[in-house]
Write an enzyme that holds these catalytic residues in place. Structure first.
Site, short mmCIF file in Angstrom:
data_model
loop_
_atom_site.label_atom_id
_atom_site.label_comp_id
_atom_site.label_asym_id
_atom_site.label_seq_id
_atom_site.Cartn_x
_atom_site.Cartn_y
_atom_site.Cartn_z
N THR A 97 -88.71 -25.70 59.54
CA THR A 97 -87.70 -26.60 58.99
C THR A 97 -86.69 -26.90 60.09
OG1 THR A 97 -87.97 -25.56 56.83
CG2 THR A 97 -86.00 -26.92 57.15
N LYS A 175 -87.78 -32.43 53.07
CA LYS A 175 -87.62 -30.96 53.06
C LYS A 175 -86.14 -30.59 52.92
CE LYS A 175 -88.38 -26.57 53.72
NZ LYS A 175 -88.74 -25.73 52.59
N LYS A 243 -79.00 -21.68 58.39
CA LYS A 243 -79.51 -22.71 59.31
C LYS A 243 -79.81 -24.00 58.54
CE LYS A 243 -83.76 -22.86 59.87
NZ LYS A 243 -84.89 -23.60 59.28
#
Ligand code: NAP
Length: 292
Positions: A97, A175, A243
């Protein structure tokens, strides 16, 4: 099992990459795996995976290179290191990701190595990675998607085609949208449990009240159960969640979209990280409600 046997390099065998490598080997592919901390990759040898000491050895002769590393900078660093050993015409399935704004740099690395680039993040956590039940979100040219088909078959149960341009980051954008939702529920679950504790409310009464109604949510129950059991063995770490929320807030801001809940959620993950929970499951953001 797919009849087409491929040589697949898996770069990054953490929580997700390890399960993916195992399923690729179980599907009959020739799998080489590399991980920065080699001890984390070594158990894969039992599954017939060839564990390599450096990324170059893993990608040499590979038809498909699958990256499952923490973030964009790690992916860039590892792929640049592997660069000279990459096979021109190989497919790069980039499943970490990294967000849509990292795509141009990644695509440049792909172009320099003559790779066919697929922006292919996955939905699903440790258990679906281990059982080959991930949902693969993929953007990229049809020829590359066809070549990578047997890989998707081995790691996932569903493929969502988002577009033919891998470089534009359409799959990575989806995503981030998905993760904004799951990270919001995770933080809400932590706050519900913390508030109940603070007010002396029995969580069973809360669940009794919402049971069967529209407020009830399996994911809330999953994360609340982890908190109640004090089980923070990681499916997705606090570090990873921080993150992702940082990627989400930054990507939104660049497009003039303000996300207050995501920004506050990032602060909770940052506090939990500072409290020493970086490697714990993201449910440990619960602790951000209490003095460290
Ligand atoms: P993880 O267990 O923390 O693994 C992270 C991997 O990245 C490890 O292989 C780690 O190596 C490596 N790494 C970190 N920094 C590096 C660097 N600077 N250079 C080289 N390697 C580096 O995380 P994970 O959960 O498997 O996640 C991997 C990716 O999948 C992330 O992008 C995450 O957001 C995404 N993802 C995770 C989930 C999930 O539920 N867990 C679901 C979907 C997508 P070491 O072992 O040496 O630290």
């Amino acid at each position: 099992m797919s009849s087409q046997k491929l040589t697949v390099a898996v770069l990054g065998t953490g929580i997700m990459g390890a399960g993916m490598a195992r399923n690729l080997a179980a599907a009959g592919h020739d799998v080489r795996a590399w991980n920065r901390t080699i001890a984390r990759a070594q158990p894969l040898a039992d599954a017939g995976v060839q564990v390599t000491a450096d990324p170059a050895a893993a990608v040499t002769g590979a038809d498909v290179v699958l990256t499952m590393l923490l973030d964009g900078p790690a992916v860039l660093d590892v792929m640049r290191t592997a660069g000279p050993a990459l096979t021109r015409g190989a497919v790069w399935v980039q499943s970490s990701t990294v967000g849509p704004d990292a795509q141009s740099e990644l695509a440049a690395v792909a172009a320099a190595g003559g790779l066919l680039f697929l922006d292919a993040p996955v939905l699903g956590t440790k258990a679906p990675a281990e059982s080959g039940q991930l949902t693969v979100l993929v953007a990229g040219p049809a020829a590359a998607r066809a070549l990578a088909g047997p890989v998707f078959e081995a790691i996932g149960s569903k493929v969502i085609h988002v577009g033919d341009d891998g470089d534009g980051g359409a799959a990575s954008a989806l995503k981030l949208v998905l993760n904004s939702w799951v990270l919001a529920i995770t933080n809400a679950a932590g706050e519900v449990m913390a508030l109940a504790k603070g007010l002396g409310v029995d969580p069973d009464r809360f669940f009794e009240a919402i049971e069967g109604g529209p407020m009830d949510t399996p994911y809330l129950r999953l994360k609340a159960s982890a908190i109640r059991a004090g089980d923070y063995s990681p499916s997705f770490t606090v570090e990873g969640a921080l993150k992702d929320l940082t990627l989400i807030v930054d990507a939104a801001e660049r497009r003039g979209v303000r996300l207050d809940v995501a920004a506050a959620g990032a602060e909770r993950f940052r506090r939990a990280l500072d409290q020493g929970h970086g490697g714990d499951d993201m449910a440990a953001a619960y602790f951000a409600s209490f003095p460290g």
